[in-house]
Design a protein around this motif. Structure first.
Motif, mmCIF file in Angstrom:
data_model
loop_
_atom_site.group_PDB
_atom_site.id
_atom_site.type_symbol
_atom_site.label_atom_id
_atom_site.label_comp_id
_atom_site.label_asym_id
_atom_site.label_seq_id
_atom_site.Cartn_x
_atom_site.Cartn_y
_atom_site.Cartn_z
ATOM 1 N N MET A 1 0.864 -0.720 0.690
ATOM 2 C CA MET A 1 0.005 0.140 0.451
ATOM 3 C C MET A 1 1.080 0.638 0.075
ATOM 4 O O MET A 1 0.568 2.403 -0.666
ATOM 5 N N VAL A 2 1.802 1.150 0.638
ATOM 6 C CA VAL A 2 2.758 2.519 1.002
ATOM 7 C C VAL A 2 3.812 2.988 -0.694
ATOM 8 O O VAL A 2 3.005 3.753 -0.840
ATOM 9 N N VAL A 3 4.048 1.483 -1.724
ATOM 10 C CA VAL A 3 4.400 1.871 -3.009
ATOM 11 C C VAL A 3 3.361 2.362 -3.639
ATOM 12 O O VAL A 3 2.897 3.160 -4.418
ATOM 13 N N LYS A 4 1.400 1.844 -3.648
ATOM 14 C CA LYS A 4 0.843 3.072 -4.472
ATOM 15 C C LYS A 4 0.476 3.573 -4.072
ATOM 16 O O LYS A 4 0.182 5.000 -5.086
ATOM 17 N N GLN A 5 0.108 4.064 -2.890
ATOM 18 C CA GLN A 5 0.671 5.683 -2.345
ATOM 19 C C GLN A 5 1.214 6.576 -2.709
ATOM 20 O O GLN A 5 0.511 7.636 -2.954
ATOM 21 N N SER B 1 -18.018 -7.513 -18.897
ATOM 22 C CA SER B 1 -18.270 -7.158 -18.046
ATOM 23 C C SER B 1 -17.572 -6.496 -17.384
ATOM 24 O O SER B 1 -17.048 -7.232 -15.641
ATOM 25 N N ARG B 2 -17.189 -5.146 -16.031
ATOM 26 C CA ARG B 2 -16.175 -5.272 -15.087
ATOM 27 C C ARG B 2 -17.067 -5.710 -14.254
ATOM 28 O O ARG B 2 -15.982 -5.636 -13.117
ATOM 29 N N SER B 3 -18.754 -4.554 -13.987
ATOM 30 C CA SER B 3 -19.124 -5.486 -12.707
ATOM 31 C C SER B 3 -19.379 -7.245 -12.558
ATOM 32 O O SER B 3 -18.885 -7.124 -11.141
ATOM 33 N N LYS B 4 -18.874 -8.163 -13.139
ATOM 34 C CA LYS B 4 -19.920 -8.934 -13.051
ATOM 35 C C LYS B 4 -18.463 -9.605 -12.724
ATOM 36 O O LYS B 4 -18.195 -10.495 -12.114
ATOM 37 N N ARG B 5 -17.003 -9.086 -12.983
ATOM 38 C CA ARG B 5 -15.651 -9.535 -13.228
ATOM 39 C C ARG B 5 -15.901 -9.499 -11.879
ATOM 40 O O ARG B 5 -15.300 -10.115 -10.836
ATOM 41 N N LEU B 6 -15.727 -8.183 -11.383
ATOM 42 C CA LEU B 6 -15.654 -7.847 -9.771
ATOM 43 C C LEU B 6 -17.006 -8.882 -9.121
ATOM 44 O O LEU B 6 -16.077 -9.060 -7.985
ATOM 45 N N ALA B 7 -18.212 -8.702 -9.186
ATOM 46 C CA ALA B 7 -18.637 -10.017 -8.112
ATOM 47 C C ALA B 7 -18.688 -10.761 -8.321
ATOM 48 O O ALA B 7 -18.619 -11.948 -7.634
ATOM 49 N N ILE B 8 -18.145 -11.817 -9.746
ATOM 50 C CA ILE B 8 -17.529 -13.094 -9.775
ATOM 51 C C ILE B 8 -16.624 -13.277 -8.403
ATOM 52 O O ILE B 8 -15.970 -14.170 -7.803
ATOM 53 N N SER B 9 -15.173 -12.396 -8.794
ATOM 54 C CA SER B 9 -14.133 -11.993 -8.268
ATOM 55 C C SER B 9 -14.788 -12.264 -6.571
ATOM 56 O O SER B 9 -14.063 -13.230 -5.574
ATOM 57 N N VAL B 10 -15.600 -11.007 -5.764
ATOM 58 C CA VAL B 10 -16.103 -11.420 -4.582
ATOM 59 C C VAL B 10 -16.200 -12.668 -4.011
ATOM 60 O O VAL B 10 -16.423 -12.682 -3.236
ATOM 61 N N ALA B 11 -17.419 -13.326 -5.121
ATOM 62 C CA ALA B 11 -18.526 -14.315 -4.969
ATOM 63 C C ALA B 11 -17.033 -15.554 -4.452
ATOM 64 O O ALA B 11 -17.041 -16.859 -3.491
ATOM 65 N N GLU C 1 -5.930 -5.776 -14.344
ATOM 66 C CA GLU C 1 -7.271 -5.308 -14.753
ATOM 67 C C GLU C 1 -7.907 -5.558 -13.120
ATOM 68 O O GLU C 1 -8.516 -4.295 -13.290
ATOM 69 N N LEU C 2 -8.235 -6.550 -12.914
ATOM 70 C CA LEU C 2 -9.453 -6.672 -12.126
ATOM 71 C C LEU C 2 -8.394 -6.349 -10.628
ATOM 72 O O LEU C 2 -9.804 -5.600 -9.350
ATOM 73 N N MET C 3 -7.301 -6.454 -11.047
ATOM 74 C CA MET C 3 -6.750 -6.056 -8.919
ATOM 75 C C MET C 3 -6.774 -4.659 -9.154
ATOM 76 O O MET C 3 -6.717 -4.848 -8.161
ATOM 77 N N ASP C 4 -6.530 -3.606 -9.868
ATOM 78 C CA ASP C 4 -6.545 -2.461 -9.611
ATOM 79 C C ASP C 4 -8.491 -1.700 -9.708
ATOM 80 O O ASP C 4 -8.316 -0.884 -8.592
ATOM 81 N N ARG C 5 -8.953 -2.361 -10.100
ATOM 82 C CA ARG C 5 -10.591 -2.168 -9.493
ATOM 83 C C ARG C 5 -10.788 -2.751 -7.961
ATOM 84 O O ARG C 5 -11.265 -2.346 -7.004
ATOM 85 N N THR D 1 -9.752 -2.965 -0.807
ATOM 86 C CA THR D 1 -8.439 -3.289 0.173
ATOM 87 C C THR D 1 -8.297 -2.352 1.452
ATOM 88 O O THR D 1 -8.797 -3.404 2.549
ATOM 89 N N ALA D 2 -8.513 -1.602 1.438
ATOM 90 C CA ALA D 2 -8.413 -0.113 3.106
ATOM 91 C C ALA D 2 -9.339 -0.632 3.820
ATOM 92 O O ALA D 2 -9.384 -1.212 5.154
ATOM 93 N N PRO D 3 -11.271 -1.164 3.105
ATOM 94 C CA PRO D 3 -12.405 -1.592 3.990
ATOM 95 C C PRO D 3 -11.818 -2.638 4.489
ATOM 96 O O PRO D 3 -12.329 -2.709 5.731
#
Length: 172
Positions: free
Chosen positions: A1-5, A87-97, A141-145, A150-152
């Motif tokens: 996180m420091v590297v990204k900050q 789609s971005r939203s579906k990939r994010l939903a599948i990732s969380v699932a 690409e998915l990890m960027d989204r 991450t913080a919460p």
């Protein structure tokens, strides 16, 4: 996180991130084995020496190996299924699932011929992420989204971890 900050880029950063990840993985594996051995020593009431050896030596190592295997298996399935969603939203939903499903699978505990088998949820999820990020073409690409969440999640993780801490253990 420091590297990204600080948006750091360069040869030191490219070397630092894999070394830190490897350090975390080795530390987690050693902790899982040590914790399993300590838990087994504390709960061994058997007089059978083979049962003591299995409980102290075999079960912790089996937990680590099976956790890595489960994480790799789920990571392969996740990589395969993620390709069908565009789609971005579906990939994010599948990732969380998949992360939630992986945590649920890692909570399984069972016994085979007197050997207690369980999984380390942190190790399983770490292996899931390692397999996915190294095999999937669009993982970056998915990890960027996902980084926005991450913080919460870190706050939630440490709050829940602290809530399970029994401070009365330190009173003796």
């Amino acid at each position: 996180m420091v590297v990204k900050q600080y948006k750091a880029h360069g040869p030191v950063t490219k070397t630092l991130l894999p070394v830190v990840a490897l350090d975390d993985a080795v530390g987690l594996v050693l902790f899982a084995i040590s914790f399993g051995v300590a838990k087994s020593i504390g709960s061994v009431g058997a007089t059978n020496p083979w049962q003591v050896i299995i409980s102290v030596a075999v079960e912790p190592i089996l937990e680590v190996v099976l956790s890595l295997a489960l994480g790799a298996l789920v990571g392969l399935v996740f990589t395969f299924i993620e390709r069908f969603f565009h789609s971005r939203s579906k990939r994010l939903a599948i990732s969380v699932a998949f992360v939630l499903m992986t945590v649920a699978l890692s909570m399984m505990k069972f016994e085979i011929k007197g050997i207690h088998i369980g999984f380390s949820s942190l190790l399983v999820c770490m292996m899931l992420g390692a397999v996915f990020c190294n095999i999937c073409d669009f993982s970056e690409e998915l990890m960027d989204r996902v980084d926005r969440w991450t913080a919460p999640l870190f706050v939630l993780f440490f709050v829940l971890s602290g809530a399970e801490l029994e401070l009365s253990v330190f009173m003796d």
